[in-house]
Design a protein around this motif. Sequence first.
Motif, short mmCIF file in Angstrom:
data_model
loop_
_atom_site.label_atom_id
_atom_site.label_comp_id
_atom_site.label_asym_id
_atom_site.label_seq_id
_atom_site.Cartn_x
_atom_site.Cartn_y
_atom_site.Cartn_z
N ARG A 126 0.81 -1.21 0.00
CA ARG A 126 0.00 0.00 0.00
C ARG A 126 0.85 1.27 0.00
O ARG A 126 0.33 2.36 -0.26
N GLY A 127 2.13 1.13 0.34
CA GLY A 127 2.99 2.30 0.44
C GLY A 127 2.68 3.15 1.65
O GLY A 127 3.01 4.34 1.71
N PHE A 128 2.08 2.52 2.67
CA PHE A 128 1.71 3.24 3.89
C PHE A 128 1.57 2.27 5.04
O PHE A 128 1.04 1.16 4.89
N GLY A 129 2.03 2.69 6.19
CA GLY A 129 1.83 1.90 7.41
C GLY A 129 2.31 2.66 8.62
O GLY A 129 3.18 3.53 8.52
N ARG A 130 1.72 2.36 9.75
CA ARG A 130 2.11 2.97 11.01
C ARG A 130 2.22 1.87 12.07
O ARG A 130 1.27 1.09 12.26
N ILE A 131 3.35 1.82 12.74
CA ILE A 131 3.56 0.87 13.83
C ILE A 131 3.97 1.65 15.06
O ILE A 131 4.89 2.48 15.00
N VAL A 132 3.28 1.42 16.17
CA VAL A 132 3.65 2.04 17.44
C VAL A 132 3.80 0.92 18.47
O VAL A 132 2.87 0.14 18.68
N ASN A 133 4.97 0.86 19.07
CA ASN A 133 5.26 -0.15 20.09
C ASN A 133 5.18 0.50 21.48
O ASN A 133 5.84 1.52 21.72
N ILE A 134 4.38 -0.07 22.36
CA ILE A 134 4.25 0.46 23.71
C ILE A 134 5.28 -0.22 24.60
O ILE A 134 5.15 -1.40 24.95
N SER A 135 6.31 0.52 24.94
CA SER A 135 7.38 0.02 25.80
C SER A 135 7.13 0.50 27.22
O SER A 135 6.00 0.47 27.71
N LEU A 157 12.43 -1.33 22.31
CA LEU A 157 12.93 -0.03 21.84
C LEU A 157 13.97 -0.22 20.74
O LEU A 157 13.97 0.51 19.73
N SER A 158 14.87 -1.16 20.89
CA SER A 158 15.88 -1.43 19.86
C SER A 158 15.21 -1.93 18.57
O SER A 158 15.61 -1.55 17.46
N PHE A 159 14.21 -2.77 18.75
CA PHE A 159 13.43 -3.26 17.60
C PHE A 159 12.81 -2.09 16.84
O PHE A 159 12.83 -2.03 15.60
N THR A 160 12.26 -1.13 17.58
CA THR A 160 11.64 0.05 16.97
C THR A 160 12.63 0.81 16.10
O THR A 160 12.34 1.15 14.94
N VAL A 174 7.76 3.75 12.26
CA VAL A 174 7.78 2.88 13.43
C VAL A 174 8.30 3.70 14.60
O VAL A 174 9.42 4.22 14.56
N ASN A 175 7.49 3.83 15.63
CA ASN A 175 7.87 4.60 16.80
C ASN A 175 7.49 3.86 18.07
O ASN A 175 6.73 2.90 18.04
N ALA A 176 8.05 4.33 19.18
CA ALA A 176 7.77 3.70 20.48
C ALA A 176 7.30 4.74 21.48
O ALA A 176 7.78 5.87 21.48
N VAL A 177 6.39 4.33 22.33
CA VAL A 177 5.95 5.14 23.46
C VAL A 177 6.38 4.39 24.73
O VAL A 177 6.08 3.20 24.88
N ALA A 178 7.09 5.08 25.60
CA ALA A 178 7.61 4.47 26.82
C ALA A 178 7.03 5.19 28.04
O ALA A 178 7.66 6.09 28.60
N GLN A 232 11.65 6.81 16.69
CA GLN A 232 11.78 7.61 17.90
C GLN A 232 11.11 6.96 19.10
O GLN A 232 10.16 6.20 18.97
N GLU A 233 11.63 7.30 20.27
CA GLU A 233 11.06 6.87 21.54
C GLU A 233 10.57 8.09 22.30
O GLU A 233 11.35 9.00 22.59
N LEU A 234 9.29 8.15 22.59
CA LEU A 234 8.72 9.25 23.36
C LEU A 234 8.24 8.72 24.70
O LEU A 234 7.56 7.68 24.75
N SER A 235 8.60 9.41 25.76
CA SER A 235 8.31 8.91 27.10
C SER A 235 7.47 9.90 27.90
O SER A 235 8.00 10.82 28.53
#
Length: 242
Positions: A126-135, A157-160, A174-178, A232-235
Amino acid sequence: MEKWALVTGASGGIGAAIAVALANKGYDLYLHYYSGEAQIDKLVIECEQKGSCAIPIQANLARVEEIECLRERMPRSPDVLINNAGLTHYGIFTDTSMEEIDLLYAVNARAAFLLAQLFVPSMIKRGFGRIVNISSIWGTTGASCEVLYSMTKGALLSFTKALAKEVAPSGITVNAVAPGAVAGPLLNRQFSANELEEIAAEIPMGRLGQPSEIASLVCFLISDEAAYITGQELSPNGGWHT
């Protein structure tokens, strides 16, 4: 245009808040849960009242075969993947069992890897995607007596960061929320009311976070306004650790 999001661990406080926030944004939802069927039933009703199609999907993310079967139960692959499901572990490092190590690694780290592996190909098409990992804040700073939990959340976090670099040319972020300490059933099971007050007193803002505040950040990271933010990791932690 239909927009589908998969939220894992949707029966928990943060997962449910994310699901409701996405429903408010017009997303149709796959709501994963392992247990907590009563909570999921209520969440489905709440999301449907907001105009979303909400499909509950039960699976044990510690089992590879159940992860592989998820795609078969979805009308289409998700545009957005929120890896929120996770387990906690509190105990002395030297007392940690191999069974506990395997279980937390499987749910907190491996499942996110396998789910992304499952759905990234359709995002690429699709040429589009969003992944957010909750750390977790402990994935960044580490925590005494939560060594195993900290290790698995640090792996997330390293995976992100690594996956973000690999899929960026395909229009996928691909981003992470910590999060720091967030009010809800998870903390209520771990700590007494007095202990929670002591934790809040350690936080410069003087309070625990709210699940809705984590959900708002997730919504921003999947929005068009955040299209240039990846890896990025946002905390959100009230200044507890900076």
